[in-house]
Design an enzyme around this catalytic site. Structure first.
Site, PDB file in Angstrom:
ATOM      1  N   MET A  39      24.587  51.114  57.655  1.00  0.00           N
ATOM      2  CA  MET A  39      24.278  52.336  58.409  1.00  0.00           C
ATOM      3  C   MET A  39      23.027  52.995  57.821  1.00  0.00           C
ATOM      4  O   MET A  39      22.783  54.184  58.056  1.00  0.00           O
ATOM      5  CB  MET A  39      25.469  53.291  58.385  1.00  0.00           C
ATOM      6  CG  MET A  39      26.696  52.684  59.064  1.00  0.00           C
ATOM      7  SD  MET A  39      27.839  53.912  59.693  1.00  0.00           S
ATOM      8  CE  MET A  39      28.305  54.747  58.202  1.00  0.00           C
ATOM      9  N   HIS A  46      23.716  48.401  48.854  1.00  0.00           N
ATOM     10  CA  HIS A  46      23.275  47.628  50.027  1.00  0.00           C
ATOM     11  C   HIS A  46      22.344  46.491  49.591  1.00  0.00           C
ATOM     12  O   HIS A  46      22.452  45.357  50.064  1.00  0.00           O
ATOM     13  CB  HIS A  46      22.488  48.515  50.997  1.00  0.00           C
ATOM     14  CG  HIS A  46      23.251  49.669  51.570  1.00  0.00           C
ATOM     15  ND1 HIS A  46      22.965  50.976  51.261  1.00  0.00           N
ATOM     16  CD2 HIS A  46      24.277  49.709  52.451  1.00  0.00           C
ATOM     17  CE1 HIS A  46      23.771  51.781  51.931  1.00  0.00           C
ATOM     18  NE2 HIS A  46      24.588  51.034  52.656  1.00  0.00           N
ATOM     19  N   GLN A  70      32.571  55.023  65.027  1.00  0.00           N
ATOM     20  CA  GLN A  70      33.463  54.958  63.864  1.00  0.00           C
ATOM     21  C   GLN A  70      33.612  56.305  63.167  1.00  0.00           C
ATOM     22  O   GLN A  70      34.268  56.410  62.135  1.00  0.00           O
ATOM     23  CB  GLN A  70      33.017  53.877  62.886  1.00  0.00           C
ATOM     24  CG  GLN A  70      31.734  54.148  62.148  1.00  0.00           C
ATOM     25  CD  GLN A  70      31.261  52.911  61.400  1.00  0.00           C
ATOM     26  OE1 GLN A  70      30.818  51.946  61.999  1.00  0.00           O
ATOM     27  NE2 GLN A  70      31.367  52.929  60.077  1.00  0.00           N
ATOM     28  N   GLN A 156      32.771  45.213  48.533  1.00  0.00           N
ATOM     29  CA  GLN A 156      34.179  45.533  48.238  1.00  0.00           C
ATOM     30  C   GLN A 156      34.381  47.032  48.064  1.00  0.00           C
ATOM     31  O   GLN A 156      35.509  47.498  47.985  1.00  0.00           O
ATOM     32  CB  GLN A 156      34.643  44.782  46.990  1.00  0.00           C
ATOM     33  CG  GLN A 156      34.526  43.280  47.175  1.00  0.00           C
ATOM     34  CD  GLN A 156      35.354  42.503  46.177  1.00  0.00           C
ATOM     35  OE1 GLN A 156      36.512  42.826  45.947  1.00  0.00           O
ATOM     36  NE2 GLN A 156      34.771  41.479  45.599  1.00  0.00           N
ATOM     37  N   GLN A 161      37.911  47.794  54.906  1.00  0.00           N
ATOM     38  CA  GLN A 161      37.021  47.349  55.992  1.00  0.00           C
ATOM     39  C   GLN A 161      36.814  45.835  55.920  1.00  0.00           C
ATOM     40  O   GLN A 161      36.838  45.132  56.939  1.00  0.00           O
ATOM     41  CB  GLN A 161      35.687  48.081  55.863  1.00  0.00           C
ATOM     42  CG  GLN A 161      34.578  47.530  56.721  1.00  0.00           C
ATOM     43  CD  GLN A 161      33.319  48.382  56.628  1.00  0.00           C
ATOM     44  OE1 GLN A 161      33.245  49.438  57.225  1.00  0.00           O
ATOM     45  NE2 GLN A 161      32.332  47.927  55.875  1.00  0.00           N
TER      46      GLN A 161
HETATM   47  P1  AMP Z   1      27.426  51.342  54.943  1.00  0.00           P
HETATM   48  O1  AMP Z   1      25.946  51.527  55.116  1.00  0.00           O
HETATM   49  O2  AMP Z   1      28.071  52.432  54.162  1.00  0.00           O
HETATM   50  O3  AMP Z   1      28.126  51.031  56.251  1.00  0.00           O
HETATM   51  O4  AMP Z   1      27.613  50.036  54.052  1.00  0.00           O
HETATM   52  C1  AMP Z   1      27.070  48.809  54.451  1.00  0.00           C
HETATM   53  C2  AMP Z   1      27.595  47.731  53.547  1.00  0.00           C
HETATM   54  O5  AMP Z   1      27.214  48.011  52.205  1.00  0.00           O
HETATM   55  C3  AMP Z   1      29.132  47.628  53.560  1.00  0.00           C
HETATM   56  O6  AMP Z   1      29.504  46.258  53.519  1.00  0.00           O
HETATM   57  C4  AMP Z   1      29.504  48.349  52.286  1.00  0.00           C
HETATM   58  O7  AMP Z   1      30.735  47.923  51.740  1.00  0.00           O
HETATM   59  C5  AMP Z   1      28.356  47.948  51.376  1.00  0.00           C
HETATM   60  N1  AMP Z   1      28.243  48.892  50.260  1.00  0.00           N
HETATM   61  C6  AMP Z   1      28.106  50.229  50.327  1.00  0.00           C
HETATM   62  N2  AMP Z   1      28.092  50.757  49.089  1.00  0.00           N
HETATM   63  C7  AMP Z   1      28.238  49.734  48.222  1.00  0.00           C
HETATM   64  C8  AMP Z   1      28.323  49.624  46.802  1.00  0.00           C
HETATM   65  N3  AMP Z   1      28.249  50.686  46.013  1.00  0.00           N
HETATM   66  N4  AMP Z   1      28.470  48.400  46.256  1.00  0.00           N
HETATM   67  C9  AMP Z   1      28.563  47.295  47.054  1.00  0.00           C
HETATM   68  N5  AMP Z   1      28.495  47.326  48.393  1.00  0.00           N
HETATM   69  C10 AMP Z   1      28.339  48.531  48.977  1.00  0.00           C
END
Ligand code: AMP
Length: 291
Positions: A39, A46, A70, A156, A161
């Protein structure tokens, strides 16, 4: 900041047709496509996913889309950080293409089909954020259909999710490999999150309590504690020691179905959702009892 030249930046794709054409071209060349849905408001968490894809695939596509479906009406959709220019800068040299659709591209007038996940989508976040995983599953299925990746990377950090998406992949026979990536943390243990930027300096200090609570749980398990109730009580006590922390849930669950366990006799997920200054933070740790 120095201006970016078009050479450094990933290719910006805004429409489904553009992505399809790009993917078809890569597949014609026999290339393996890695995909990282996000996002935006990108951080090291990320980027760790993007680097994993870069290391394991020939081409990497990142999507940046703040998916309205969502978010519940009272949630932070309106103020969710949108930092496209800085995101593109961070993706220079690590991703080949970035898909940034607008809402009309994803949910055109007349859009009427949703994925309703059950099973691992029901407890925890599912109970507290009705409709959240329906929005997540729907957008992820749509993105998989658009990008047609060989491998997709998820963190993770959002463990539930991940399970919802793995279950959907199995249930719908989706020809995509799902890779789980470890949680990336700040030096003081706070899991990186786009929402951390909502916190004041004081809230940011309080937020370290989530990791301390998870470490307490891991320590107890390493010391031989097997009672989920005892571990949960210790976790809650640590969380409540932080100024302004309100527990949404602190649960010990099995990592497949996300249902509560009573004894820690197999790998068990300690999952937390805690509100600090009205910002809802989630974190988790897999507790592995020694044999
Ligand atoms: P989001 O932009 O919050 O939808 O996250 C996109 C992806 O990045 C998802 O698969 C999250 O689980 C992953 N993600 C977000 N924060 C972290 C983190 N601190 N460590 C590892 N993966 C992350």
């Amino acid at each position: 900041m120095s201006p970016l030249s078009a050479d450094d930046l990933p290719l910006l794709l805004n429409t489904v047709n553009e992505v399809r054409a790009w993917t078809a071209e890569a597949k014609r060349r026999g290339e393996r496509i890695g995909f990282v849905p996000t996002m935006g408001a990108l951080h090291e968490g990320h980027l760790s996913l993007v680097r994993a894809s870069r290391a394991q695939c020939d081409r990497t596509v990142v999507s940046i889309y703040v998916n309205p479906s969502q978010f519940a009406p009272h949630e932070d959709f309106g103020r969710y950080p949108r930092t496209l220019e800085s995101d593109l800068r961070q993706l220079a040299d690590v991703a080949e293409a970035v898909f940034v659709p607008n809402d009309a591209e994803i949910y055109p007038p007349g859009f009427a089909t949703w994925v309703e996940p059950f099973g691992p989508a029901e407890p925890l976040e599912g109970e507290r954020r009705p409709g959240h995983f329906r929005g997540v599953a729907t957008i992820v299925l749509k993105l998989f259909q658009i990008v047609a990746p060989d491998v997709a990377y998820f963190g993770q950090k959002d463990f539930q999710q991940l399970r919802v998406i793995e279950q959907m992949r199995d249930d719908f026979h989706l020809p995509v490999e799902i890779r789980r990536c470890p949680i990336v943390r700040e030096p003081d243990g706070l899991a990186m999150s786009s929402r951390n930027r909502y916190l004041s300096a004081e809230g940011r200090r309080s937020a370290t309590v989530l990791f301390r609570a998870l470490e307490t749980a891991a320590h107890l398990v390493s010391q031989g504690e097997r009672s989920a109730a005892a571990i949960e009580a210790a976790v809650r006590a640590v969380l409540l020691s932080a100024a302004g922390a309100e527990i949404d849930y602190a649960a010990l669950v099995d990592p497949l179905h996300l249902r509560p366990v009573e004894r820690i006799v197999a790998p068990t997920l300690c999952a937390l959702a805690v509100r600090i200054e009205n910002t809802r933070l989630i974190d988790n740790m897999l507790l592995e009892p020694p044999n």
